[in-house]
Design a protein around this motif. Sequence first.
Motif, PDB file in Angstrom:
ATOM      1  N   SER A   1       9.838   8.558  -2.507  1.00 19.68           N
ATOM      2  CA  SER A   1       9.958  10.106  -2.570  1.00 19.68           C
ATOM      3  C   SER A   1      10.864  10.500  -1.414  1.00 19.68           C
ATOM      4  CB  SER A   1       8.692  10.336  -2.185  1.00 19.68           C
ATOM      5  OG  SER A   1       8.711  11.821  -1.961  1.00 19.68           O
ATOM      6  N   GLU A   2      11.075   9.661  -0.403  1.00 19.75           N
ATOM      7  CA  GLU A   2      11.701  10.206   0.663  1.00 19.75           C
ATOM      8  C   GLU A   2      13.401   9.788   0.483  1.00 19.75           C
ATOM      9  OE1 GLU A   2      10.467   8.140   4.171  1.00 19.75           O
ATOM     10  OE2 GLU A   2       9.099   9.954   4.681  1.00 19.75           O
ATOM     11  N   LEU A   3      13.489   8.453  -0.332  1.00 20.27           N
ATOM     12  CA  LEU A   3      14.584   8.283  -0.666  1.00 20.27           C
ATOM     13  C   LEU A   3      15.435   9.174  -1.761  1.00 20.27           C
ATOM     14  CD1 LEU A   3      16.970   5.864  -1.442  1.00 20.27           C
ATOM     15  CD2 LEU A   3      15.528   5.327  -3.182  1.00 20.27           C
ATOM     16  N   TYR A   4      14.466   9.774  -2.623  1.00 25.75           N
ATOM     17  CA  TYR A   4      15.118  10.921  -3.364  1.00 25.75           C
ATOM     18  C   TYR A   4      15.369  11.897  -2.859  1.00 25.75           C
ATOM     19  CZ  TYR A   4      13.574   7.862  -7.365  1.00 25.75           C
ATOM     20  OH  TYR A   4      13.428   6.681  -8.031  1.00 25.75           O
ATOM     21  N   LEU A   5      14.474  12.383  -1.832  1.00 29.21           N
ATOM     22  CA  LEU A   5      14.728  13.603  -1.023  1.00 29.21           C
ATOM     23  C   LEU A   5      15.822  13.497  -0.120  1.00 29.21           C
ATOM     24  CD1 LEU A   5      13.731  16.230   0.182  1.00 29.21           C
ATOM     25  CD2 LEU A   5      12.213  14.937   1.826  1.00 29.21           C
ATOM     26  N   ALA A   6      16.187  12.260   0.554  1.00 27.72           N
ATOM     27  CA  ALA A   6      17.534  12.154   1.338  1.00 27.72           C
ATOM     28  C   ALA A   6      18.490  12.258   0.290  1.00 27.72           C
ATOM     29  CB  ALA A   6      17.408  10.838   1.827  1.00 27.72           C
ATOM     30  N   ARG A   7      18.722  11.699  -0.897  1.00 30.22           N
ATOM     31  CA  ARG A   7      19.886  12.024  -1.811  1.00 30.22           C
ATOM     32  C   ARG A   7      20.041  13.394  -2.161  1.00 30.22           C
ATOM     33  NH1 ARG A   7      18.654   7.539  -6.640  1.00 30.22           N
ATOM     34  NH2 ARG A   7      19.257   5.617  -5.316  1.00 30.22           N
ATOM     35  N   ALA A   8      18.898  14.044  -2.324  1.00 29.64           N
ATOM     36  CA  ALA A   8      18.942  15.625  -2.629  1.00 29.64           C
ATOM     37  C   ALA A   8      19.396  16.197  -1.256  1.00 29.64           C
ATOM     38  CB  ALA A   8      17.464  16.243  -2.889  1.00 29.64           C
TER      39      ALA A   8
ATOM     40  N   ARG B   1      22.700  18.298  -8.686  1.00 24.29           N
ATOM     41  CA  ARG B   1      22.082  16.811  -8.573  1.00 24.29           C
ATOM     42  C   ARG B   1      20.951  17.099  -7.496  1.00 24.29           C
ATOM     43  NH1 ARG B   1      24.911  11.466  -5.505  1.00 24.29           N
ATOM     44  NH2 ARG B   1      23.298  10.355  -5.724  1.00 24.29           N
ATOM     45  N   ALA B   2      21.063  17.939  -6.402  1.00 22.74           N
ATOM     46  CA  ALA B   2      20.285  18.138  -5.404  1.00 22.74           C
ATOM     47  C   ALA B   2      18.935  18.473  -5.869  1.00 22.74           C
ATOM     48  CB  ALA B   2      20.687  19.009  -4.360  1.00 22.74           C
ATOM     49  N   LEU B   3      19.065  19.379  -6.963  1.00 21.28           N
ATOM     50  CA  LEU B   3      17.835  19.821  -7.362  1.00 21.28           C
ATOM     51  C   LEU B   3      17.136  18.876  -8.155  1.00 21.28           C
ATOM     52  CD1 LEU B   3      15.986  22.377  -8.161  1.00 21.28           C
ATOM     53  CD2 LEU B   3      17.497  22.936 -10.063  1.00 21.28           C
TER      54      LEU B   3
ATOM     55  N   GLU C   1      17.314  15.677  -7.603  1.00 18.68           N
ATOM     56  CA  GLU C   1      16.732  14.526  -7.030  1.00 18.68           C
ATOM     57  C   GLU C   1      15.410  14.973  -6.185  1.00 18.68           C
ATOM     58  OE1 GLU C   1      17.495  11.425  -6.909  1.00 18.68           O
ATOM     59  OE2 GLU C   1      19.543  11.369  -7.738  1.00 18.68           O
ATOM     60  N   ALA C   2      15.463  16.397  -5.743  1.00 17.31           N
ATOM     61  CA  ALA C   2      14.310  16.860  -5.330  1.00 17.31           C
ATOM     62  C   ALA C   2      13.088  16.996  -5.930  1.00 17.31           C
ATOM     63  CB  ALA C   2      14.575  18.275  -4.684  1.00 17.31           C
ATOM     64  N   ARG C   3      13.283  17.192  -7.373  1.00 13.16           N
ATOM     65  CA  ARG C   3      12.320  17.271  -8.300  1.00 13.16           C
ATOM     66  C   ARG C   3      12.017  15.729  -8.674  1.00 13.16           C
ATOM     67  NH1 ARG C   3      14.468  22.384 -12.200  1.00 13.16           N
ATOM     68  NH2 ARG C   3      13.386  23.942 -10.663  1.00 13.16           N
ATOM     69  N   ARG C   4      12.755  14.830  -8.700  1.00 10.46           N
ATOM     70  CA  ARG C   4      12.124  13.432  -8.830  1.00 10.46           C
ATOM     71  C   ARG C   4      11.368  13.153  -7.516  1.00 10.46           C
ATOM     72  NH1 ARG C   4      17.076   9.401  -9.970  1.00 10.46           N
ATOM     73  NH2 ARG C   4      15.157   7.943 -10.146  1.00 10.46           N
ATOM     74  N   SER C   5      11.486  13.486  -6.336  1.00  9.34           N
ATOM     75  CA  SER C   5      10.802  13.261  -5.187  1.00  9.34           C
ATOM     76  C   SER C   5       9.295  14.064  -5.368  1.00  9.34           C
ATOM     77  CB  SER C   5      11.363  13.920  -3.991  1.00  9.34           C
ATOM     78  OG  SER C   5      10.841  13.710  -2.888  1.00  9.34           O
ATOM     79  N   LEU C   6       9.468  15.247  -5.774  1.00  9.17           N
ATOM     80  CA  LEU C   6       7.998  15.930  -6.125  1.00  9.17           C
ATOM     81  C   LEU C   6       7.195  15.226  -7.317  1.00  9.17           C
ATOM     82  CD1 LEU C   6       9.503  19.432  -5.733  1.00  9.17           C
ATOM     83  CD2 LEU C   6       7.750  18.584  -4.352  1.00  9.17           C
ATOM     84  N   ARG C   7       7.981  14.551  -8.258  1.00  8.46           N
ATOM     85  CA  ARG C   7       7.195  13.930  -9.221  1.00  8.46           C
ATOM     86  C   ARG C   7       6.338  12.619  -8.495  1.00  8.46           C
ATOM     87  NH1 ARG C   7      11.663  14.784 -12.832  1.00  8.46           N
ATOM     88  NH2 ARG C   7      12.341  12.826 -12.229  1.00  8.46           N
ATOM     89  N   LEU C   8       6.912  12.216  -7.387  1.00 12.41           N
ATOM     90  CA  LEU C   8       6.111  11.233  -6.925  1.00 12.41           C
ATOM     91  C   LEU C   8       5.236  11.647  -5.925  1.00 12.41           C
ATOM     92  CD1 LEU C   8       8.991   8.283  -6.239  1.00 12.41           C
ATOM     93  CD2 LEU C   8       6.975   8.153  -7.808  1.00 12.41           C
TER      94      LEU C   8
ATOM     95  N   VAL D   1       6.413  19.039   1.478  1.00  7.10           N
ATOM     96  CA  VAL D   1       7.001  20.533   1.708  1.00  7.10           C
ATOM     97  C   VAL D   1       8.304  20.262   2.041  1.00  7.10           C
ATOM     98  CG1 VAL D   1       6.872  22.328   3.486  1.00  7.10           C
ATOM     99  CG2 VAL D   1       4.763  21.078   2.817  1.00  7.10           C
ATOM    100  N   PRO D   2       9.081  19.295   2.936  1.00  4.72           N
ATOM    101  CA  PRO D   2      10.240  19.272   2.591  1.00  4.72           C
ATOM    102  C   PRO D   2      11.128  19.170   1.518  1.00  4.72           C
ATOM    103  CG  PRO D   2       9.514  17.748   4.537  1.00  4.72           C
ATOM    104  CD  PRO D   2       8.312  18.237   3.452  1.00  4.72           C
ATOM    105  N   ALA D   3      10.481  18.360   0.562  1.00  5.71           N
ATOM    106  CA  ALA D   3      11.140  18.306  -0.982  1.00  5.71           C
ATOM    107  C   ALA D   3      10.944  20.000  -1.529  1.00  5.71           C
ATOM    108  CB  ALA D   3      10.368  17.658  -1.961  1.00  5.71           C
ATOM    109  N   ARG D   4       9.961  20.639  -1.219  1.00  3.26           N
ATOM    110  CA  ARG D   4       9.901  22.068  -1.532  1.00  3.26           C
ATOM    111  C   ARG D   4      11.084  22.822  -0.943  1.00  3.26           C
ATOM    112  NH1 ARG D   4       7.130  22.305  -6.355  1.00  3.26           N
ATOM    113  NH2 ARG D   4       5.145  21.208  -6.078  1.00  3.26           N
TER     114      ARG D   4
END
Length: 996
Positions: free
Chosen positions: A877-884, A894-896, A898-905, A910-913
């Motif tokens: 989750s943090e990997l995808y969030l860092a990419r976003a 792409r940021a959107l 990756e953020a949603r991939r992070s949220l799926r995990l 809250v940072p992903a939101r």
Amino acid sequence: MNLESRLLLSLVLAAAIVYVSTPYAVRVADRLQFYDKPAGYKGHLRATPYLGGASVMTGFVLAVLAVGGDPGRTVPVVAGAVALWAVGTVDDRRHVAPGLRVMLEVAIAASLWGFGLGWDLGLGPAVDLACTVVWVVAVVNAFNLFDNMDGAASTMALVVASAIAVLGVVRGDVWLAVSAAALAGACAGFLPYNLASPARIFLGDGGSMPVGFCVAALAMIGAADAVPAWQSLIVGLLLVGLPALDTCLVVVSRRRRGVSFLAGGRDHLTHRTHRRLRSTRAVAMALGSAQAVVSALAVVAVTGGPDVVVGVVLAYLAAAGIAIAVLETQDVPEFASVGAVGVARRPRSRLPVTPAQVLLVVGGVGAGASPFWSAYYDSRTWVPIGLALVILATVGVIARSLRVPLPARLALGGLTGLGLWSLVSVAWAESAQQAVVDGNRWFVLAATLGVALILVRDHRRALLLTAAVGIGVAAVAAGVLLRMSGSDPAAVFLSGRLHLPLGYINGEACVFVMGLWLATTLAELRRPVWAGLGVTLATVFAGLVFLSESRGAALAVGGSALVVLLVVPGRLRRAGALLTVLGGMLVAGPALTRVYDRGAAGPLAPDVVHDAVRSLGLAALAAGAVWMVLVAIVDGQASPATRRLARRAAAVLLGLLACATLAVGAARAERIATAVDDQYHAFVNLGPERKASGGTSRLASGAGTRYDYWRVAARIWSAHPVLGVGAGNYDVPYFQERATSEDVRQAHSIELQALSELGLVGGALVAALLGGLALGAVRLGAVARTSGPARAVAVAGVGGASAWAVQTSVDWMHLLPGVSATALLLAVGVLQAPRGTRATPATVRAPRRGWVAGAAVGATALVLVVAGASLSRQGLSELYLARAQTALAGDPKRALAEARRSLRLDDQSVPARYTEAAALARFGQADAARDALRAAVRLEPSDFVTWVLIGDLAVRQGDRQGARRAYERASALNPRSQEIAALAAQPPASPTAEAG
């Protein structure tokens, strides 16, 4: 059911089925006389049951059918595995011609391709079919050949399947992740029987062939879906890297010697490794760890793009070529001359360095030098380290059975319990994400201690680990002194206090206190040169602690000195060494004090720091020289009568010094009582005048804000005595109740934080941790009376662990993974101390039988699974969030994604939101962005930052009324934020906006 739940269920279900059913398979094999009898090249000494493949396939098939779903992929894979299990089982009982077996493998591979589950390389159907057939046949036979030693094939399949499961999670392929987890769980459930000493059951061809097919199919499906065309074949090769290397090694070796490839022998990678490591468990652990590294490279290659794929495969091919060339230089016994007990009776060759020693040195240096990397405080650092440690712990638990003393059980149970209870507290914590992060951090510390307990089996290894930690800490001290001697020494100070490289003053001081005790172990040696060096280093560490001006570190020095002097024998010599260090500090003290005085008043001039370095260096050398001479007189050149006289004189001198101290204290009792009362008033006074009332010397001052943190923590505990407010959730009530403007998120006390966040249960678990350390110190003190190595381990371990325990009771050292790991590694020898006077802390024993042993194994497996799954989820989750967050400025789309991939995990992030809302806002979708922020508010209603962001977004939309409401909410959560209070007090732009 979400992906994480299905993944965990599949893994646990398969492992449980196999673990329970394998004893029945052993009974059936005994009844049918279905044995693998020792003969020729085989190394086992007695007839051993087959049918292990039956239990492994039962667990795998039932778990996949129950949890996997997707019949279009499940049915072909399960059918192929069952068919190969049947043929392999017949081959174990009655020989099946190799040609017939290969024909069946070809047919199964072709049917797999026909169902659309084969390679799709973009080169046409004929090439794809041929590649699929060659791949399946090669991997099946590679695993069949690899099944030549206890636990080898099962461990390899466990590691490969785990990597494929991670690949499935990364790609969002639920079926792939669940099926691979089922295979990993089945192998894990089988290993305790297959790696027993001696093995209780074998896989046989009825196990290695279907396991190899499952690996081939899952790796092919996962790689083909992960990356395009030719890259997928390369990723698949990496996923089975070591079995492929073994096959290539055997082909090359036998071709060179003119031996048939189909013949059996001891020229495999496992046998060559066994000649070095001497233990089948060590072989399984070493080769499994190597495959884990290669599999990790495969996953990295998938996420890194074509350039990374090419680089990784080139590195693998180069390493494989070198390995084959090096291993081919070994002498391999010819098949005709190898008897049934060849492996067992082979002359043992001892390596100068074992893998366990390498791991201890790397881990010790890495922990001691952690201040260079901010003590691994960033979760993007400690999560991958924690995953690696959980894997090592899993391999170690499978490969080695230890008698763990009570102190170690208490400490490890306390750390593990804190991790589990923190995850459970998600149920009532306002911020579920913070509870998960806290739980995972405890898991990392538990894995650190667990791996160290597995590797450290005697005081020699404990000494090696202690020395490695000392090297790391000494490197940090050397780096600090070099920067202090350079052209910009003020850069390592913050307001006159030593600050870098760690970045947190008190944490760095705690590391140097542990360094003080590491140096004291040298100071107690009877060789004058080493003893003098120890006092010199101890004086340097004491000076660095003094330069930090840390009151918590000062308490740690005093508290740990009291504990070590009371518990560990050799008090007279130790007291003399510490007094010599104190004398050196008195000499260097004025120059060291000027650094803080000048730095607190204004800019710090370089010459002040340079003078402090020179004074400290000269004082340390002088103290070391004095102690070297004293040791030489007492232990070396003097006659026995003179040495006895010197010891008595030293004892009398220490006694007179103690009496003089008491006399001075009695004479100044009234002044001391007044000073204590003044500093207590400064401690509890939280008004504006608190600093003024604290006195002039920082180390002697009680002024500060600790009382506010502890006061709020006590109130939280009184309001929630049993469960607390949830792990990591101290900050929410603190911001509402604080009396100062300090922005902190922890109670600055391990005991108060546990009680306020986790209630009485958390307090009991912390008590277990600290109680284990205390009990181990007492036990090791008894052992140290007759053992020199035990005494050295005791001084470093008891001193370092007690210093950490004291300082984390008034600070938050337990939330710095590097600092806590340093203390735990030093304490390993302490925790391994047995009851009585034996000098060997841990001994290997045979596995226990009965329901107690089964419950212990099950509980251990469950903890490892939960820890690994939770850390994996957070890490990805943090990997995808860092990419976003990286892509947010230049590529919002792409940021959107990756953020949603992070949220799926991790839908609690809250940072992903925040990142999702920011990406939507860049697209001009203000309403969707506000919905994302409102989702964050639902996750953490009392999150100050979220309400500020909602207010900022409302301002951008021209909604002043909405902005003011959001700012008012933020101001209520953080009443001392004057900036937000001012925004909340602003009137609306117009009556229209107000009405809106």
